[in-house]
Design a protein around this motif. Structure first.
Motif, PDB file in Angstrom:
ATOM      1  N   TYR A 168       4.079   3.811  -7.381  1.00 16.47           N
ATOM      2  CA  TYR A 168       2.862   4.522  -8.171  1.00 16.47           C
ATOM      3  C   TYR A 168       2.447   5.958  -7.597  1.00 16.47           C
ATOM      4  O   TYR A 168       1.388   6.912  -7.892  1.00 16.47           O
ATOM      5  CB  TYR A 168       2.358   2.995  -8.825  1.00 16.47           C
ATOM      6  CG  TYR A 168       3.303   2.607  -9.678  1.00 16.47           C
ATOM      7  CD1 TYR A 168       3.698   2.313 -10.296  1.00 16.47           C
ATOM      8  CD2 TYR A 168       3.029   0.396  -9.276  1.00 16.47           C
ATOM      9  CE1 TYR A 168       4.736   1.487 -10.698  1.00 16.47           C
ATOM     10  CE2 TYR A 168       3.889   0.003 -10.168  1.00 16.47           C
ATOM     11  CZ  TYR A 168       4.696   0.189 -10.900  1.00 16.47           C
ATOM     12  OH  TYR A 168       5.366  -0.264 -10.920  1.00 16.47           O
ATOM     13  N   LEU A 169       1.720   4.973  -6.265  1.00 21.93           N
ATOM     14  CA  LEU A 169       1.247   5.968  -5.366  1.00 21.93           C
ATOM     15  C   LEU A 169       1.440   7.056  -5.424  1.00 21.93           C
ATOM     16  O   LEU A 169       1.167   8.553  -5.565  1.00 21.93           O
ATOM     17  CB  LEU A 169       0.391   5.776  -4.260  1.00 21.93           C
ATOM     18  CG  LEU A 169      -0.495   4.808  -4.265  1.00 21.93           C
ATOM     19  CD1 LEU A 169      -0.576   4.037  -2.538  1.00 21.93           C
ATOM     20  CD2 LEU A 169      -1.198   4.649  -4.615  1.00 21.93           C
ATOM     21  N   ASN A 170       3.105   7.709  -5.344  1.00 19.70           N
ATOM     22  CA  ASN A 170       3.694   8.637  -4.969  1.00 19.70           C
ATOM     23  C   ASN A 170       3.286   9.259  -6.176  1.00 19.70           C
ATOM     24  O   ASN A 170       3.838  10.810  -6.215  1.00 19.70           O
ATOM     25  CB  ASN A 170       5.337   8.507  -4.330  1.00 19.70           C
ATOM     26  CG  ASN A 170       5.378   8.332  -3.081  1.00 19.70           C
ATOM     27  OD1 ASN A 170       4.747   9.287  -1.919  1.00 19.70           O
ATOM     28  ND2 ASN A 170       6.336   7.468  -3.101  1.00 19.70           N
ATOM     29  N   ALA A 212      -5.057   8.685   2.201  1.00 16.81           N
ATOM     30  CA  ALA A 212      -5.048   7.224   1.233  1.00 16.81           C
ATOM     31  C   ALA A 212      -7.102   7.082   0.741  1.00 16.81           C
ATOM     32  O   ALA A 212      -6.099   6.443  -0.315  1.00 16.81           O
ATOM     33  CB  ALA A 212      -5.373   6.144   2.788  1.00 16.81           C
ATOM     34  N   ARG A 213      -8.052   7.912   0.933  1.00 10.56           N
ATOM     35  CA  ARG A 213      -9.183   7.942   0.659  1.00 10.56           C
ATOM     36  C   ARG A 213      -8.824   8.656  -1.034  1.00 10.56           C
ATOM     37  O   ARG A 213      -8.642   8.504  -2.482  1.00 10.56           O
ATOM     38  CB  ARG A 213     -10.114   8.293   0.749  1.00 10.56           C
ATOM     39  CG  ARG A 213     -11.070   7.331   1.849  1.00 10.56           C
ATOM     40  CD  ARG A 213     -11.827   8.075   2.535  1.00 10.56           C
ATOM     41  NE  ARG A 213     -11.572   9.087   3.551  1.00 10.56           N
ATOM     42  CZ  ARG A 213     -11.555   8.764   4.976  1.00 10.56           C
ATOM     43  NH1 ARG A 213     -11.487   7.692   5.099  1.00 10.56           N
ATOM     44  NH2 ARG A 213     -11.356   9.584   4.696  1.00 10.56           N
ATOM     45  N   LYS A 214      -7.802   9.529  -0.822  1.00  9.19           N
ATOM     46  CA  LYS A 214      -7.827  10.116  -1.446  1.00  9.19           C
ATOM     47  C   LYS A 214      -6.864   9.479  -2.810  1.00  9.19           C
ATOM     48  O   LYS A 214      -7.155   9.029  -4.467  1.00  9.19           O
ATOM     49  CB  LYS A 214      -6.713  11.322  -1.497  1.00  9.19           C
ATOM     50  CG  LYS A 214      -6.989  12.553  -2.224  1.00  9.19           C
ATOM     51  CD  LYS A 214      -6.358  14.443  -1.912  1.00  9.19           C
ATOM     52  CE  LYS A 214      -7.299  15.076  -1.145  1.00  9.19           C
ATOM     53  NZ  LYS A 214      -6.145  15.993  -0.258  1.00  9.19           N
ATOM     54  N   CYS A 215      -5.511   8.725  -2.345  1.00  3.90           N
ATOM     55  CA  CYS A 215      -5.200   7.951  -3.186  1.00  3.90           C
ATOM     56  C   CYS A 215      -5.655   6.724  -4.120  1.00  3.90           C
ATOM     57  O   CYS A 215      -5.205   6.760  -5.251  1.00  3.90           O
ATOM     58  CB  CYS A 215      -3.588   7.249  -2.226  1.00  3.90           C
ATOM     59  SG  CYS A 215      -2.408   8.186  -1.361  1.00  3.90           S
ATOM     60  N   THR A 228       1.171   8.606   2.126  1.00  2.11           N
ATOM     61  CA  THR A 228       1.664   7.473   0.917  1.00  2.11           C
ATOM     62  C   THR A 228       2.399   5.928   0.847  1.00  2.11           C
ATOM     63  O   THR A 228       1.522   5.387   0.455  1.00  2.11           O
ATOM     64  CB  THR A 228       2.126   7.480  -0.440  1.00  2.11           C
ATOM     65  OG1 THR A 228       3.298   8.628   0.312  1.00  2.11           O
ATOM     66  CG2 THR A 228       1.797   9.022  -1.171  1.00  2.11           C
ATOM     67  N   LEU A 229       3.132   6.106   2.254  1.00  5.37           N
ATOM     68  CA  LEU A 229       3.200   4.830   2.484  1.00  5.37           C
ATOM     69  C   LEU A 229       2.291   3.925   3.215  1.00  5.37           C
ATOM     70  O   LEU A 229       1.304   3.000   2.714  1.00  5.37           O
ATOM     71  CB  LEU A 229       4.728   4.377   3.597  1.00  5.37           C
ATOM     72  CG  LEU A 229       5.300   3.499   3.893  1.00  5.37           C
ATOM     73  CD1 LEU A 229       4.870   1.730   2.392  1.00  5.37           C
ATOM     74  CD2 LEU A 229       7.038   3.607   5.042  1.00  5.37           C
ATOM     75  N   MET A 230       1.393   4.853   4.060  1.00  3.31           N
ATOM     76  CA  MET A 230       0.587   4.681   4.725  1.00  3.31           C
ATOM     77  C   MET A 230      -0.728   3.811   3.991  1.00  3.31           C
ATOM     78  O   MET A 230      -1.357   2.271   3.765  1.00  3.31           O
ATOM     79  CB  MET A 230      -0.206   5.346   5.784  1.00  3.31           C
ATOM     80  CG  MET A 230      -1.295   4.927   6.678  1.00  3.31           C
ATOM     81  SD  MET A 230      -0.893   5.643   7.980  1.00  3.31           S
ATOM     82  CE  MET A 230      -3.602   5.273   8.599  1.00  3.31           C
ATOM     83  N   ALA A 231      -1.020   4.655   2.931  1.00  2.00           N
ATOM     84  CA  ALA A 231      -1.895   4.555   1.660  1.00  2.00           C
ATOM     85  C   ALA A 231      -1.342   2.972   1.306  1.00  2.00           C
ATOM     86  O   ALA A 231      -2.125   1.479   0.749  1.00  2.00           O
ATOM     87  CB  ALA A 231      -2.354   5.580   0.387  1.00  2.00           C
TER      88      ALA A 231
END
Ligand code: TRP
Length: 329
Positions: free
Chosen positions: A92-94, A155-158, A128-131
């Motif tokens: 989803y984040l991707n 991560a914050r942006k995500c 994005t995996l880290m996020a």
């Protein structure tokens, strides 16, 4: 209680620099926060697609962290690949992360330069995996070093973008958790400022006492104090800084006085440092060996950690599915 999360690269053994830096801080944090610590074995595939024995490496790291005092009763300690829920959030984040911003991440650009024949999508979407690692537990504090600042920004942006797109406030923005006040920088004994794996100057927690003694005795020095109460050159200051970390205050003061009245013999000082390092490392080393010889216990701890992490991640993913509009089951 705030949630803290940190990922650990499954590369190499822990050294004194890690111990006095991050690891001791993690041990302290587990009593003050809701902590998640995990071994980032999926991330290692971005650079090492065919790992030698990934389960062994993860177990070794796990044993070392446990030996240092991470407590599976206090913190959730798990292995990234044991929590498949992360992947759904990663997907989803991707969908809401853009090629342009991923391409600007300097760690990506560096790695792409280092491995031009393997600039894979996993490497590209490392942030994005880290996020997903962070947001799946809705962690708000992430203890990371300077090199991770850009990944944290992503991560914050995500989190922000997800909230904006779906008109929700579901994800808190994770903050960098600077714990440097407590972390102690261990100098290298080769005259460099810092003990680090890439500098090849490490004393490892798994080093046998005779290896430790040999490494300390090789510490770089000069030809000794020439005038009373003079300022210490950098290499000698390093040695004293090192001693301050591993030895008692009396011991430190004793050698400091010897420096000041020009009677210091570096050999004696190094011998003392070596014994004090051994005294710090030996009990940890014994616990590492105990854990390493009890694979069943390690496995049990990893399983229990995975259960707790999956429960937390599944709750988040369920909410995310609801927010986007997918069926929840
Ligand atoms: N990228 C981190 C490192 O190289 C490891 C890591 C992966 C991580 N996922 C994380 C750190 C989540 C903090 C939070 O050290």
């Amino acid at each position: 209680m705030e949630t803290v999360l940190s990922g650990i690269r499954p590369t190499g053994n822990l050294h004194l620099g890690n111990y006095y830096g991050a690891v001791r801080s993690f041990v302290k944090m587990q009593y003050e926060y809701n902590c998640f610590f995990f071994i980032a074995d999926w991330h290692s595939l971005t650079t090492h697609p065919t790992p030698e024995n990934i389960q062994n490496s993860a177990r070794t790291i796990l044993a070392e962290y446990l030996a240092c005092g991470l407590d599976p009763e206090k913190a959730t300690i798990y292995i990234q690949s044991d929590v498949p829920e992360t992947i759904e959030l990663y997907l989803y984040l991707n969908m809401n992360t853009y090629l342009g911003e991923l391409g600007r991440v300097t760690t990506f650009k560096e790695k792409a330069r280092q491995q031009p024949d393997n600039v894979n999508a996993g490497l590209f979407t490392y942030p994005t995996l880290m996020a997903a690692d962070i947001l799946q537990h809705r962690a708000t504090k992430v203890p990371v070093g300077k090199d991770q600042e850009q990944n944290m920004e992503m991560a914050r942006k995500c989190a922000r973008r997800f909230n904006n797109i779906y008109k929700t406030e579901f994800f808190p923005e994770p903050q960098n958790f600077y714990f440097a006040q407590e972390a102690v920088k261990v100098p290298g004994l080769d005259g460099t400022g810092k003990m680090g794996k890439s500098d090849g100057n490490c004393i490892y927690l798994c080093d046998e006492p005779k290896v430790i003694r040999k490494k300390v005795m090789k510490a770089v020095t000069d030809n000794g104090p020439q005038t009373p109460n003079s300022q210490k050159p950098e290499v000698i200051q390093n040695l004293f800084n090192f001693m301050k970390i591993v030895s008692s205050e009396e011991t430190f003061n004793y050698f400091d006085e010897k420096w000041n009245d020009c009677t210091l013999r570096y050999g004696d000082m190094k011998k003392q440092i070596a014994e004090d390092v051994v005294a710090v490392i030996q009990p940890i080393q014994e616990r590492i060996k105990e854990f390493a010889s009890n694979q069943q216990l390690l496995d049990q701890i990893a399983r229990r950690g995975a259960e707790k992490a999956r429960e937390s991640a599944a709750a988040t993913v369920k909410e995310v599915r609801k927010i986007i509009g997918f069926r929840v089951y």
